[in-house]
Design a protein around this motif. Structure first.
Motif, short mmCIF file in Angstrom:
data_model
loop_
_atom_site.label_atom_id
_atom_site.label_comp_id
_atom_site.label_asym_id
_atom_site.label_seq_id
_atom_site.Cartn_x
_atom_site.Cartn_y
_atom_site.Cartn_z
N ALA A 99 0.81 -1.27 -0.11
CA ALA A 99 0.07 -0.12 0.06
C ALA A 99 0.86 1.25 0.00
CB ALA A 99 -0.80 -0.01 1.19
N LEU A 100 1.87 1.00 0.87
CA LEU A 100 3.00 2.44 0.79
C LEU A 100 3.57 2.87 -0.35
CD1 LEU A 100 3.66 2.25 4.43
CD2 LEU A 100 2.27 3.94 3.56
N SER A 101 4.01 1.60 -0.84
CA SER A 101 4.90 1.65 -2.01
C SER A 101 4.04 2.08 -3.31
CB SER A 101 5.60 0.41 -2.37
OG SER A 101 6.28 0.49 -3.41
N ARG A 102 3.12 1.77 -3.59
CA ARG A 102 2.35 1.71 -4.72
C ARG A 102 1.22 2.85 -4.96
NH1 ARG A 102 6.20 -0.43 -6.35
NH2 ARG A 102 6.48 -1.88 -8.38
N PHE A 103 0.61 3.22 -3.86
CA PHE A 103 -0.44 4.07 -3.75
C PHE A 103 -0.05 5.33 -3.24
CE2 PHE A 103 -2.14 -0.29 -3.86
CZ PHE A 103 -3.31 -0.21 -4.87
N ARG A 104 -0.59 6.26 -3.70
CA ARG A 104 -0.39 7.62 -3.30
C ARG A 104 -1.80 8.26 -2.69
NH1 ARG A 104 3.64 6.00 -3.87
NH2 ARG A 104 5.57 6.48 -5.01
N PHE A 105 -1.78 8.15 -1.48
CA PHE A 105 -2.83 8.50 -0.63
C PHE A 105 -2.73 9.88 0.39
CE2 PHE A 105 -1.54 4.71 1.12
CZ PHE A 105 -1.56 5.13 2.54
N LYS A 106 -3.77 10.55 0.84
CA LYS A 106 -3.38 11.60 1.68
C LYS A 106 -2.54 11.70 2.83
CE LYS A 106 -7.34 13.21 2.82
NZ LYS A 106 -8.44 14.08 3.40
N SER A 107 -2.78 10.58 3.82
CA SER A 107 -1.99 10.44 4.91
C SER A 107 -0.94 9.66 4.90
CB SER A 107 -2.86 9.90 5.97
OG SER A 107 -3.43 8.81 5.74
N TYR B 129 -15.96 -0.14 -5.73
CA TYR B 129 -15.31 1.27 -5.59
C TYR B 129 -14.03 1.37 -4.78
CZ TYR B 129 -14.89 6.01 -4.21
OH TYR B 129 -14.33 7.36 -3.68
N ILE B 130 -14.37 0.69 -3.46
CA ILE B 130 -13.48 0.32 -2.32
C ILE B 130 -12.17 -0.29 -3.06
CG2 ILE B 130 -12.77 -0.83 -0.26
CD1 ILE B 130 -15.53 -0.04 0.48
N LEU B 131 -12.48 -1.29 -3.61
CA LEU B 131 -11.14 -2.08 -4.33
C LEU B 131 -10.39 -1.31 -5.30
CD1 LEU B 131 -12.63 -5.91 -4.57
CD2 LEU B 131 -10.83 -4.76 -2.86
N ASP B 132 -11.12 -0.33 -6.05
CA ASP B 132 -10.46 0.15 -7.08
C ASP B 132 -9.93 1.45 -6.51
OD1 ASP B 132 -10.82 -1.67 -8.80
OD2 ASP B 132 -12.58 -0.38 -9.93
N TYR B 133 -10.41 2.24 -5.82
CA TYR B 133 -9.92 3.52 -5.36
C TYR B 133 -9.51 3.78 -3.90
CZ TYR B 133 -11.84 4.96 -9.88
OH TYR B 133 -12.08 4.78 -11.14
N LYS B 134 -10.07 2.99 -2.92
CA LYS B 134 -9.54 3.01 -1.64
C LYS B 134 -8.91 1.88 -1.39
CE LYS B 134 -11.75 6.74 -0.77
NZ LYS B 134 -10.83 8.13 -0.38
N PHE B 135 -8.23 1.13 -2.16
CA PHE B 135 -7.44 -0.09 -2.03
C PHE B 135 -6.15 0.12 -0.92
CE2 PHE B 135 -4.63 -3.45 -3.54
CZ PHE B 135 -5.60 -4.55 -3.46
N ALA B 136 -5.65 1.06 -0.92
CA ALA B 136 -4.55 1.10 -0.02
C ALA B 136 -5.01 1.10 1.47
CB ALA B 136 -3.69 2.39 -0.25
N GLN B 137 -6.07 2.32 1.62
CA GLN B 137 -6.55 2.31 3.04
C GLN B 137 -7.09 0.88 3.48
OE1 GLN B 137 -6.76 4.40 0.67
NE2 GLN B 137 -7.23 6.59 1.12
N PHE B 139 -6.29 -1.95 2.71
CA PHE B 139 -5.05 -2.84 3.00
C PHE B 139 -4.52 -2.27 4.22
CE2 PHE B 139 -2.44 -5.25 -0.46
CZ PHE B 139 -3.51 -5.94 -0.78
N LEU B 140 -4.65 -1.04 4.62
CA LEU B 140 -3.69 -0.83 5.76
C LEU B 140 -4.64 -1.19 7.06
CD1 LEU B 140 -2.03 2.32 4.43
CD2 LEU B 140 -0.92 0.20 5.31
N LEU B 141 -5.95 -1.11 6.96
CA LEU B 141 -6.84 -1.17 7.96
C LEU B 141 -6.37 -2.35 9.17
CD1 LEU B 141 -9.56 0.27 8.72
CD2 LEU B 141 -10.75 -1.84 7.89
N LEU B 142 -6.32 -3.61 8.55
CA LEU B 142 -6.16 -4.79 9.45
C LEU B 142 -4.60 -4.69 10.16
CD1 LEU B 142 -7.10 -7.37 10.41
CD2 LEU B 142 -5.99 -8.72 8.69
N PRO B 143 -3.61 -4.34 9.67
CA PRO B 143 -2.44 -3.99 10.46
C PRO B 143 -2.46 -2.75 11.32
CG PRO B 143 -1.97 -4.24 7.92
CD PRO B 143 -3.36 -4.17 8.15
N GLY B 144 -3.37 -1.75 10.81
CA GLY B 144 -3.54 -0.59 11.37
C GLY B 144 -4.24 -0.83 13.05
N LEU B 145 -5.24 -1.88 12.88
CA LEU B 145 -5.73 -2.15 14.25
C LEU B 145 -5.02 -2.86 15.11
CD1 LEU B 145 -9.46 -3.34 13.16
CD2 LEU B 145 -8.52 -1.36 14.66
#
Lengths: 282, 437
Positions: A99-107, B129-137, B139-145
């Motif tokens: 996620a951090l390497s390939r996507f560019r998002f706000k935070s 929509y989530i899979l295409d545009y909010k993919f990174a976020q 992806f980060l949810l589980l490790p984040g928790l």
């Protein structure tokens, strides 16, 4: 004075071999010493010669048969914990680093900085809190607790390293796949994962070794002797006996180290031969 | 003009999920409703107690009471358990507020789209929509928790401890209560002579240790990697295998082993020195030599890691860069300086920083090898090779000075984090990460 290219090369190689031999001796010597100590009769740490006069397997036997040491059980426990926390930990680390390497998002940059900072907090300072947290969920003295904590901590240690590696995989590969209609998930499994095998291996190894090495946290969580990991058991062995049974300790040490070394043997080609070097050209 | 967005937003604010149902997104709505229902049940029984707990840290200490003429110990509030329970509840509450906010924003946004004549997404469309545009976020949810509960929560907890008087002998629960004391602990640590002398002494050694141990292992590892990778060196795999051996032995084992090897009286190292007619050195018992020993032993343990890492990087350096350099007639040294070194530094800069930070907190190396000894009479509960991190271990587990240990931990953390963050933000891999392609 002009030295021929060949001669210079020869001298360079000779010097390199000398240094390598010296380093290899330094690297092996302590390992060899403990291996030989484990076959030495008696209990003492001190011996006149490196190679014992007679060899015995009694220390190994004692580890598995003695009612005091439940080495076999500890061994199985550690293996279980290491495998599961490695699997989960690798997945979590890959998720974050991809996620951090390939996507560019706000935070994004904040997330990276946060990961870096959090990784620096003295680990066992948080142990008391984690201990109480696990107590809340009735997880004390379970292996699940250790697996959860090791796996949850994995992204902190590995993400930035893995991200640095993923950054070196050419973006052009992703873009080509995207044009061919691959989804984000497809790119991840079909392109990123196969190409990052060396990095995955590296992270998996470090995560696998972690539970073998860790004794402070494992000691805190695992209360009953049959639940211990080898590290806790060995620590206890040294501490309660004040090194009075050194050869037994040596035998245990060998048993802990050998599987990890074999693993290294199998995986080191993968570790080193990065597959990415020619990927972009081909 | 329909006012979908305000209506949906307000409905969602009143009860999670109502706005989504109003927007005809039933599955999503039901999911939010379920979340709120669970949350209400949980918070009704816990939230008030959490606020009470975190402000008071418990009110009744355990005490003796006469029950039918017999004195009996009545358990009181356990301040530390109360503190952590409150903290967990409050964390859940913050999470809930975030979800609640997202739910309102979602209802509002979809409402706005409906006003513009776009029908709301079906559930499958939302997933897409989530899979295409909010993919990174996502992806980060589980490790984040995981990080939130097993890293961030404990950190907040430890920070809070530094502002309490949780220390032996007078404030150890469950017998006694713990109170908030503000900055008193920090003042004692930095100003009070008995503490500050130890603090600055240990801090100085910690920094010297971290610099030396990082530099020695990193460049040692680089040297070894380059040695093996040279053209013309045979049996590369064998050398690699031999030199990895120290890394394959669990640190706990190898450090306990080294402790024996370097034993001043009976250890083999001094025995060998004796063969050559040399006097043995007080490896672990003299303050200076103990410091030398930990650095040397740390090299033995740490060089294989750097070697592996740098070997991995070496394989990713494109061949054509070397070929180009050769065409320009570069010598081996020039190739190293212009191609190899920058590439290694680029890829490993974050690791290098992490190693530095890791060494400041390198608990194992010191604790297992010297245990912080030899003893230093001028120090409060610390020995000559104690790092801040082993000192605070001793303070917590041996001395029960938990608040002091937490204060040290925070200072340690600020130093390390501040330095590393500053550095990391300056490395190329953070600033210009897209340039390497």
């Amino acid at each position: 004075m002009i030295i021929g290219r060949k001669a210079a090369n020869f001298i360079r190689l000779c010097l390199s071999y000398i240094v390598l031999v010296a380093l290899a001796v330094a690297a092996i010597y302590p390992a060899l010493w403990i291996l030989l100590a484990s076959f030495r009769p008696g209990k003492s740490l001190y011996s006149k010669t490196l190679i014992p006069e007679t060899f015995t397997l009694s220390h190994y036997k004692e580890l598995f048969t003695s009612p005091v040491y439940m080495f076999g059980t500890w061994y199985a426990n550690t293996l279980k914990i290491a495998v599961f926390s490695m699997l989960i930990g690798v997945v979590l680390t890959l998720l974050t680093s991809y996620a951090l390497s390939r996507f560019r998002f706000k935070s994004r940059k904040t997330t990276m900085s946060t990961l870096l900072i959090l990784g620096m907090f003295p680990g066992f300072m948080s142990m008391i809190a984690i201990y109480l947290l696990l107590k809340e969920f009735n997880l004390l003295d379970t292996h699940l607790a250790l697996i959860i904590v090791y796996a949850a901590g994995a992204p902190l240690g590995g993400t930035l390293i893995a991200k640095g590696f993923l950054d070196t995989i050419p973006r052009s590969l992703d873009e080509a796949a995207r044009i061919d209609g691959a989804s984000n998930f497809g790119i991840f499994t079909r392109i990123i994962l196969p190409l990052s095998r060396p990095m995955i291996t590296y992270i998996a190894l470090t995560l696998f070794v972690g539970p073998w090495v860790d004794f402070i946290f494992a000691k805190l969580i695992l209360r009953t002797k049959e639940n211990w990991t080898v590290a806790v058991g060995m620590w206890d062995m040294v501490n309660t006996m004040q090194n009075s049974n050194f050869t037994l300790f040596a035998a245990g040490a060998v048993l802990i180290s050998v599987p990890i070394m074999i693993l290294f043997g199998f995986l080191q080609r993968l570790l080193v031969d990065g597959l990415t070097a020619g990927a972009s050209k081909g | 003009m329909q006012r979908h967005k305000t209506r949906a937003g307000i409905l969602s604010a009143i009860f999670m999920g109502f706005g989504q149902i109003y927007n005809r997104q039933f599955i999503k709505g039901l999911m939010f409703i379920a979340v709120e229902a669970v949350a209400i049940i949980y918070f009704i029984s816990n939230l008030a107690r959490a606020f009470w707990g975190i402000t008071t840290l418990g009110e009744s200490p355990s005490r003796l009471e006469k029950v039918k003429g017999i004195a009996k110990m009545v358990p009181g509030d356990h301040s530390i358990v109360i503190l952590i329970e409150s903290l967990i509840t409050l964390l859940f509450f913050v999470l809930f507020l975030i979800v609640w906010y997202m739910n309102i924003r979602d209802a509002y946004k979809i409402g706005a789209e409906r006003e513009n004549g776009r029908p709301s997404h079906t559930f499958t469309q939302s997933l897409r929509y989530i899979l295409d545009y909010k993919f990174a976020q996502s992806f980060l949810l589980l490790p984040g928790l995981g990080i939130l509960f097993f890293t961030i929560m404990p950190i907040i907890f430890m920070i809070m401890l530094a502002f309490t008087n949780y220390a032996a002998p007078n404030h150890i629960p469950p017998a006694k209560l713990v109170d908030w004391v503000g900055f008193e602990t920090f003042r004692n640590l930095l100003v009070l002579k008995s503490w500050s002398h130890t603090f600055y002494g240990v801090l100085t050694w910690t920094i010297i240790w971290a610099v030396l141990s990082t530099v020695t292992t990193y460049f040692g590892g680089m040297l070894v990697a380059l040695l093996i990778n040279q053209k013309g060196i045979r049996f590369k795999g064998m050398w690699r295998m031999l030199l990895i051996i120290p890394y394959a032995i669990p640190q706990m084992i190898s450090l306990l082993l080294m402790r024996n090897l370097f034993n001043g009286q009976f250890g083999p190292i001094n025995q060998y020195l004796g063969f050559f007619g040399l006097d043995g050195l007080p490896w672990l018992t003299d303050p200076f030599w103990a410091k030398v020993t930990v650095i040397v032993v740390n090299m033995w343990v740490g060089i294989p890691v750097s070697m592996l890492l740098i070997m991995g990087v070496l394989t990713t350096i494109p061949r054509d860069m070397y070929e180009a350099a050769e065409v320009d007639g570069a010598t081996n040294y020039q190739k190293f300086r212009i191609v190899t070194l920058p590439m290694i530094l680029f890829s490993t800069a974050p690791t290098l920083i992490m190693q530095f930070a890791g060494n400041i907190n390198n608990f194992n190396a010191i604790f297992l090898l010297t245990g912080g000894n030899p003893v230093n009479g001028n120090y409060q509960y610390a020995g000559s090779t104690d790092l801040l991190v082993t000192w605070l271990y001793k303070l917590t587990l041996d001395q029960n000075k938990n608040n002091m240990a937490s204060a040290i931990g925070i200072i340690l953390f600020i130093i390390v984090a501040g330095f590393s963050l500053y550095n990391y933000r300056r490395t190329k891999s953070f600033q210009e990460e897209d340039m390497i392609q």
